[in-house]
Design an enzyme around this catalytic site. Structure first.
Site, PDB file in Angstrom:
ATOM      1  N   ASP A  85      31.360  55.371  31.828  1.00  0.00           N
ATOM      2  CA  ASP A  85      32.082  54.715  30.732  1.00  0.00           C
ATOM      3  C   ASP A  85      31.265  54.725  29.446  1.00  0.00           C
ATOM      4  O   ASP A  85      30.063  54.388  29.465  1.00  0.00           O
ATOM      5  CB  ASP A  85      32.343  53.241  31.085  1.00  0.00           C
ATOM      6  CG  ASP A  85      33.708  53.029  31.703  1.00  0.00           C
ATOM      7  OD1 ASP A  85      34.629  53.800  31.399  1.00  0.00           O
ATOM      8  OD2 ASP A  85      33.836  52.074  32.497  1.00  0.00           O
ATOM      9  N   LYS A 128      34.174  58.481  30.242  1.00  0.00           N
ATOM     10  CA  LYS A 128      35.498  57.844  30.173  1.00  0.00           C
ATOM     11  C   LYS A 128      35.552  56.951  28.944  1.00  0.00           C
ATOM     12  O   LYS A 128      34.585  56.249  28.642  1.00  0.00           O
ATOM     13  CB  LYS A 128      35.757  57.024  31.440  1.00  0.00           C
ATOM     14  CG  LYS A 128      37.052  56.211  31.396  1.00  0.00           C
ATOM     15  CD  LYS A 128      37.517  55.747  32.763  1.00  0.00           C
ATOM     16  CE  LYS A 128      36.894  54.477  33.265  1.00  0.00           C
ATOM     17  NZ  LYS A 128      37.137  53.295  32.430  1.00  0.00           N
ATOM     18  N   ASP A 157      31.771  50.325  33.057  1.00  0.00           N
ATOM     19  CA  ASP A 157      31.140  49.258  32.270  1.00  0.00           C
ATOM     20  C   ASP A 157      31.393  47.902  32.926  1.00  0.00           C
ATOM     21  O   ASP A 157      30.920  46.872  32.448  1.00  0.00           O
ATOM     22  CB  ASP A 157      31.584  49.290  30.803  1.00  0.00           C
ATOM     23  CG  ASP A 157      33.089  49.166  30.638  1.00  0.00           C
ATOM     24  OD1 ASP A 157      33.799  49.098  31.660  1.00  0.00           O
ATOM     25  OD2 ASP A 157      33.546  49.144  29.476  1.00  0.00           O
ATOM     26  N   SER A 158      32.116  47.905  34.071  1.00  0.00           N
ATOM     27  CA  SER A 158      32.212  46.696  34.897  1.00  0.00           C
ATOM     28  C   SER A 158      30.825  46.309  35.419  1.00  0.00           C
ATOM     29  O   SER A 158      30.646  45.209  35.949  1.00  0.00           O
ATOM     30  CB  SER A 158      33.180  46.905  36.067  1.00  0.00           C
ATOM     31  OG  SER A 158      32.897  48.102  36.746  1.00  0.00           O
ATOM     32  N   GLU A 197      45.430  51.306  34.480  1.00  0.00           N
ATOM     33  CA  GLU A 197      45.021  50.008  35.031  1.00  0.00           C
ATOM     34  C   GLU A 197      46.102  48.953  34.834  1.00  0.00           C
ATOM     35  O   GLU A 197      46.574  48.724  33.709  1.00  0.00           O
ATOM     36  CB  GLU A 197      43.694  49.552  34.368  1.00  0.00           C
ATOM     37  CG  GLU A 197      43.230  48.207  34.913  1.00  0.00           C
ATOM     38  CD  GLU A 197      41.772  47.873  34.608  1.00  0.00           C
ATOM     39  OE1 GLU A 197      41.052  48.730  34.042  1.00  0.00           O
ATOM     40  OE2 GLU A 197      41.360  46.751  34.936  1.00  0.00           O
TER      41      GLU A 197
HETATM   42  O1  KIV Z   1      34.551  49.747  34.467  1.00  0.00           O
HETATM   43  C1  KIV Z   1      35.291  49.893  35.443  1.00  0.00           C
HETATM   44  O2  KIV Z   1      34.978  49.498  36.576  1.00  0.00           O
HETATM   45  C2  KIV Z   1      36.579  50.553  35.236  1.00  0.00           C
HETATM   46  C3  KIV Z   1      37.528  50.557  36.389  1.00  0.00           C
HETATM   47  C4  KIV Z   1      38.176  49.250  36.544  1.00  0.00           C
HETATM   48  C5  KIV Z   1      38.521  51.644  36.270  1.00  0.00           C
HETATM   49  O3  KIV Z   1      36.853  51.020  34.184  1.00  0.00           O
END
Ligand code: KIV
Length: 272
Positions: free
Chosen positions: A91, A121, A52-53, A190
């Site tokens: 995510d 996730k 979700d980044s 994290e």
């Molecule tokens: O969304 C993301 O990029 C993440 C990573 C930082 C593990 O959850």
């Protein structure tokens, strides 16, 4: 990786488990679109995380909170069209699973059905255990995420290192054991102290994948745009930049602008 007439063996959750047992580290990167995901997969990455980044690096939001389930499905579907070998994990975005376990299952099923991804996730421990268990009963592999959980940034207030105090460290160790016992196939850790991440890795049977968690974990993950140097305004200690792509792209764009304005592009050989 050379083209082959034989199908590429797929990385599965079982393969990751075997890697932990053999002591072979797992390499995971985020990916959000077809072209980049093809490069990652061809290069031999083990896991592509449709994180979700994407909310930050693709859409320009300040946090991961605004991204929607539909947007995550769009990114995940693009990645799935590219990837042959890597395991693809997606995510569950903020607000799509915290309400109750039924809602969590509904979101996970939508993501799996509409994108074709391999796993989901979720961020959190004990608070979301019922949702994790419900998703697992539907046959959907779940990756956990503990420590700094960016969807809770408004609760934390900052992105500083988590679990430096005994109470939070103890809760994190218990949460990791709960997620392992529930049947998760891996856990992202994290931004926590390296010593704690190493302890958690020894406590549980499933692989741990660290980001800012030292090298006593079973694998590493970075955000693709950060490690390639496309984003430059984010420089935590744990980030190793492998490239300065922002400079390279900017240089190419400037050269193109120059050539167009100087009537140098296209030349004789570049036209019909
Ligand atoms: O969304 C993301 O990029 C993440 C990573 C930082 C593990 O959850």
């Amino acid at each position: 990786m050379a083209a082959s007439k034989f199908p590429v063996p797929k990385v599965t959750t079982h393969v990751l488990q075997e890697m932990k047992l053999k002591g072979e580290k797992i390499a995971m990167l985020t990916g959000y679109d077809y072209s980049m995901a093809r490069i990652l997969d061809d290069a031999g990455i083990d896991v592509v995380l449709v994180g979700d980044s994407a909310s930050n690096v693709m859409a320009g939001h300040r946090t991961t909170l605004p991204i929607t389930v539909d947007e995550m499905i769009y990114h995940a579907s693009s990645v799935m069209r590219a990837v042959q070998r890597a395991l693809v994990v997606v995510d569950l975005p903020f607000g799509s699973y915290q309400g109750n376990s039924k809602e969590a299952l509904h979101t996970a099923i939508r993501i799996m059905k509409e994108s074709g991804a391999n796993a989901v996730k979720l961020e959190g421990g004990r608070e979301i255990l019922e949702s994790v268990e419900r998703i697992l009963t539907a046959g959907i592999p779940v990756m956990g995420h503990l420590g700094l959980t960016p969807q809770a940034i408004n609760k934390f207030g900052t992105y500083v290192v988590r679990a430096t105090r005994d109470e939070e460290a103890q809760k994190l160790r218990e949460d990791a054991k709960l997620l392992d016992r529930a049947g998760c196939f891996a856990i992202v850790l994290e931004k926590i102290p390296a010593r704690l991440a190493t302890q958690v890795t020894g406590d549980i049977r499933i692989p741990t994948i660290g980001i800012g968690a030292g090298n006593g974990v079973d694998g590493q993950v970075l955000v693709l745009h950060d490690m390639l140097g496309i984003t430059q305004d984010f420089s935590p200690r744990f980030l190793r930049r492998y490239h300065n792509l922002k400079e390279e792209i900017s240089g190419s764009v400037k050269a193109y602008i120059h050539d167009v304005k100087a009537l140098d592009f296209p030349n004789e050989r570049e036209q019909y």
